[in-house]
Design an enzyme around this catalytic site. Structure first.
Site, PDB file in Angstrom:
ATOM      1  N   PRO A  46       0.831  -1.218   0.000  1.00 57.53           N
ATOM      2  CA  PRO A  46       0.000   0.000   0.000  1.00 57.53           C
ATOM      3  C   PRO A  46       0.864   1.266   0.000  1.00 57.53           C
ATOM      4  CG  PRO A  46      -0.737  -1.538   1.702  1.00 57.53           C
ATOM      5  CD  PRO A  46       0.532  -2.084   1.158  1.00 57.53           C
ATOM      6  N   PRO A 231      51.980 -39.765   9.898  1.00 53.80           N
ATOM      7  CA  PRO A 231      51.656 -41.037  10.548  1.00 53.80           C
ATOM      8  C   PRO A 231      50.169 -41.390  10.575  1.00 53.80           C
ATOM      9  CG  PRO A 231      52.186 -39.370  12.178  1.00 53.80           C
ATOM     10  CD  PRO A 231      52.405 -38.730  10.841  1.00 53.80           C
ATOM     11  N   ASP A 254      50.040 -46.034  -0.357  1.00 54.82           N
ATOM     12  CA  ASP A 254      50.262 -47.248   0.411  1.00 54.82           C
ATOM     13  C   ASP A 254      48.980 -47.613   1.146  1.00 54.82           C
ATOM     14  OD1 ASP A 254      52.829 -47.255  -0.386  1.00 54.82           O
ATOM     15  OD2 ASP A 254      53.641 -46.382   1.462  1.00 54.82           O
ATOM     16  N   LYS A 276      48.362 -53.008  -2.295  1.00 55.55           N
ATOM     17  CA  LYS A 276      47.867 -54.329  -2.710  1.00 55.55           C
ATOM     18  C   LYS A 276      48.930 -55.125  -3.439  1.00 55.55           C
ATOM     19  CE  LYS A 276      42.921 -53.614  -3.217  1.00 55.55           C
ATOM     20  NZ  LYS A 276      42.577 -52.314  -3.814  1.00 55.55           N
ATOM     21  N   GLY A 309      54.074 -41.585   6.713  1.00 62.32           N
ATOM     22  CA  GLY A 309      55.226 -40.963   7.378  1.00 62.32           C
ATOM     23  C   GLY A 309      56.019 -40.100   6.426  1.00 62.32           C
ATOM     24  N   ALA A 339      56.756 -41.653  11.489  1.00 64.81           N
ATOM     25  CA  ALA A 339      55.984 -42.257  12.586  1.00 64.81           C
ATOM     26  C   ALA A 339      56.630 -41.996  13.941  1.00 64.81           C
ATOM     27  CB  ALA A 339      55.820 -43.756  12.337  1.00 64.81           C
ATOM     28  N   MET A 390      58.316 -51.408  12.383  1.00 70.00           N
ATOM     29  CA  MET A 390      57.999 -52.750  11.872  1.00 70.00           C
ATOM     30  C   MET A 390      58.515 -53.844  12.799  1.00 70.00           C
ATOM     31  SD  MET A 390      58.834 -51.963   7.840  1.00 70.00           S
ATOM     32  CE  MET A 390      60.158 -50.797   8.086  1.00 70.00           C
TER      33      MET A 390
HETATM   34  N1  SAH Z   1      57.861 -44.089   5.943  1.00 68.97           N
HETATM   35  C1  SAH Z   1      57.175 -44.422   7.160  1.00 68.97           C
HETATM   36  C2  SAH Z   1      57.553 -45.772   7.711  1.00 68.97           C
HETATM   37  C3  SAH Z   1      57.176 -46.905   6.824  1.00 68.97           C
HETATM   38  S1  SAH Z   1      57.515 -48.450   7.550  1.00 68.97           S
HETATM   39  C4  SAH Z   1      57.439 -43.327   8.192  1.00 68.97           C
HETATM   40  O1  SAH Z   1      58.293 -42.467   7.964  1.00 68.97           O
HETATM   41  O2  SAH Z   1      56.797 -43.339   9.237  1.00 68.97           O
HETATM   42  C5  SAH Z   1      55.974 -48.864   8.278  1.00 68.97           C
HETATM   43  C6  SAH Z   1      56.114 -48.866   9.784  1.00 68.97           C
HETATM   44  O3  SAH Z   1      56.047 -47.566  10.289  1.00 68.97           O
HETATM   45  C7  SAH Z   1      55.027 -49.608  10.505  1.00 68.97           C
HETATM   46  O4  SAH Z   1      55.240 -51.010  10.509  1.00 68.97           O
HETATM   47  C8  SAH Z   1      55.138 -49.022  11.888  1.00 68.97           C
HETATM   48  O5  SAH Z   1      56.226 -49.557  12.584  1.00 68.97           O
HETATM   49  C9  SAH Z   1      55.487 -47.590  11.587  1.00 68.97           C
HETATM   50  N2  SAH Z   1      54.279 -46.757  11.561  1.00 68.97           N
HETATM   51  C10 SAH Z   1      53.788 -46.072  10.539  1.00 68.97           C
HETATM   52  N3  SAH Z   1      52.683 -45.385  10.905  1.00 68.97           N
HETATM   53  C11 SAH Z   1      52.503 -45.656  12.207  1.00 68.97           C
HETATM   54  C12 SAH Z   1      51.540 -45.243  13.179  1.00 68.97           C
HETATM   55  N4  SAH Z   1      50.545 -44.415  12.877  1.00 68.97           N
HETATM   56  N5  SAH Z   1      51.649 -45.717  14.434  1.00 68.97           N
HETATM   57  C13 SAH Z   1      52.653 -46.540  14.766  1.00 68.97           C
HETATM   58  N6  SAH Z   1      53.574 -46.955  13.895  1.00 68.97           N
HETATM   59  C14 SAH Z   1      53.506 -46.519  12.634  1.00 68.97           C
END
Ligand code: SAH
Length: 485
Positions: A46, A231, A254, A276, A309, A339, A390
């Site tokens: 209006p 990690p 990986d 794999k 890592g 890691a 590992m």
């Molecule tokens: N390039 C990677 C290591 C590869 S070898 C780095 O720099 O960390 C893979 C190993 O790393 C595993 O068997 C384990 O021992 C270690 N790892 C990787 N991620 C991990 C996590 N979140 N917690 C504990 N260990 C881990």
């Protein structure tokens, strides 16, 4: 209301009929927004406020000086009700709904099929923000933040891109090459944007020409980024890793790399799990990965080789690099948090500490044979931290070798499984209990074994996740700590 109750759409309203019911200042703001995008606006009210009176007087809107009637919604794409009379607002919404029109009732999301978002504009670049009407103030905060993030010159950049689009299309047949060019040109450190920001549109045009030229000259070669994913916790990625992921055509990753991190890659990027490929024959698997890298880069693709890592810590990064070099493929390397560093931080374990540990050694315990070559007397020294990667399968061997080397049986040990991830588990033990603890607690890879005086801190300063029993939390939602010693 579920998580996403609104679908953001951008409406092209140029020359489209839109209705605004109401003649006050709120209505005027809506009219303004609609006129900005070229809509044909009819106002029913209006009486009109001065701004709307002016708009009606110079023909920018059509004005019907009366109350709303249902037939007003006919033929309108969008019907906005901006009156302070609830009954009228409801009638407008109902009539619009019945006629299949979009309704917007100011400040009433329940009656609105469409809502007006907060907007940040840089030319044709439009960012729309909404909280679904739940917290308009938050939408304003976010808008203010985005305003400061986006350079004023982005609008010009978008206009420049539009001008060059056709030329780029003709000069570069390859889709990937075009995308790479645009990514380079539109990046916030691009020469084109810098020129625009400096107020030099001519220089921007020149820079665009140079970039197109360069792209045309075989800049089509593929590229591999060897990227460390850290990690597990995605927030531990570097900015460079994120950028590489967002520019990738293909991500070869990986098995250990978390899906949350893969989600950060460009939406259209292909993800290939080369974990794999790892079977019993590691050498053959590695050769297959190397070959795949060379193959994809050879197709002119931008490949991210994503490793857990850091790529150069027990990651066979060097072998992949050698293959790339051999085939003359361009590469770059993005370090990641290994890691040992990530897990130590998330477990509250300082790997070195004045007067407690002056050395730290990262060791792979992957195979018994390679362990034979380790300097056990060194690792067995007191005030020395050793992080075994590992090592789950060889915990007993680690224990006996260190003890044989003379390390104190009561040396603290922390076993960190799935470090930095929501279900991180820390188990504390001592060197003499290492083998048994790994068995009893059914420790699973990926895990690190940290041996040394500093490992005692794993139970002293936990900050990530929760202590089992301490907060009454159970399950794997938070990190767990088990003191087995
Ligand atoms: N390039 C990677 C290591 C590869 S070898 C780095 O720099 O960390 C893979 C190993 O790393 C595993 O068997 C384990 O021992 C270690 N790892 C990787 N991620 C991990 C996590 N979140 N917690 C504990 N260990 C881990």
């Amino acid at each position: 209301m579920n998580d996403a109750s609104y679908l953001p759409l951008f409406l092209q309203l140029r020359d489209r009929p839109c209705l605004v019911v109401g003649g006050g200042s709120v209505a005027a703001r809506k009219v303004d927004a609609l006129l900005t995008v070229g809509a044909r606006v009819t106002v029913v009210a209006p009486g009109l406020c001065p701004a709307l009176t002016a708009a009606a007087a110079d023909g920018r809107v059509v004005h019907h000086a009366r109350q709303f009637v249902e037939a007003d919604v006919d033929g309108q794409l969008l019907c906005v009700s901006a009156t302070d009379d609830n009954a009228t607002n409801r009638r407008v919404a109902a009539a619009a709904w019945a006629a299949g029109r979009l309704a917007n009732v100011v400040d009433d999301t329940a009656l609105s099929a469409a809502i007006f978002p907060s907007i940040v504009r840089r030319g044709e670049l439009t960012v729309a923000i909404s909280t679904g009407g739940a917290a308009p103030v938050l939408a304003r905060f976010v808008r203010a933040r985005i305003e400061t993030l986006l350079s004023d010159s982005l609008g010009e950049l978008v206009a420049l891109a539009a001008r060059w689009r056709q030329r780029v299309q003709t000069s570069l047949a390859n889709f990937g090459a075009r995308r790479r060019l645009w990514e380079r040109v539109l990046a916030d450190d691009s020469a084109v944007l810098r020129a625009l920001e400096a107020g030099r549109p001519d220089a921007a045009e020149t820079a665009m020409g140079v970039a197109l030229d360069a792209a045309g000259h075989g800049a089509d070669a593929g590229h591999v980024s060897l990227v460390g994913a850290g990690p597990g916790d995605p927030s531990l990625l570097t900015l460079r890793a994120l950028r590489a992921l967002q520019g990738a055509d293909v991500v070869l990753h990986d098995r250990l790399v978390s899906p949350l991190i893969l989600d950060l890659a460009r939406r259209d990027a292909t993800r290939e799990d080369v974990g794999k490929l790892t079977g019993a024959d590691h050498a053959a698997a590695q050769a297959a990965i190397n070959q795949r890298l060379v193959e994809l880069a050879g197709q002119g693709l931008r490949v991210v080789r994503l490793k857990g890592g850091d790529p150069f810590i027990f990651g066979r990064g060097a072998e992949e690099l050698a293959a790339l070099r051999e085939h003359g493929i361009e590469f770059d390397i993005v370090p990641g948090i290994t890691a040992a560093l990530g897990c130590a931080a998330y477990a509250g374990v300082p790997l070195t500490q004045r007067a407690v540990a002056q050395q730290v050694t990262l060791v792979t315990a992957h195979c018994a044979r390679s362990m034979d070559r380790l300097d056990w007397p060194l690792l067995a020294q007191a005030q020395h931290t050793t992080v075994f990667y590992m090592g789950v399968g060889h915990a007993g061997l680690i224990e006996s070798r260190l003890l044989a080397g003379g390390r104190d049986p009561s040396t603290p040990v922390a076993i960190i499984e799935r470090g930095t991830m929501p279900d991180q588990r820390i188990t504390r033990t001592t060197l003499s209990g290492l083998g048994a603890t790994v068995m009893d607690q059914r420790v699973q890879a990926p895990a690190l074994i940290v041996v040394g005086e500093v490992a005692a801190a794993a139970s002293a300063f936990p900050w990530f996740g929760t202590l089992a029993g301490a907060t009454g939390e159970t399950g794997t939602a938070g990190g767990r700590l088990i003191a087995a010693a």
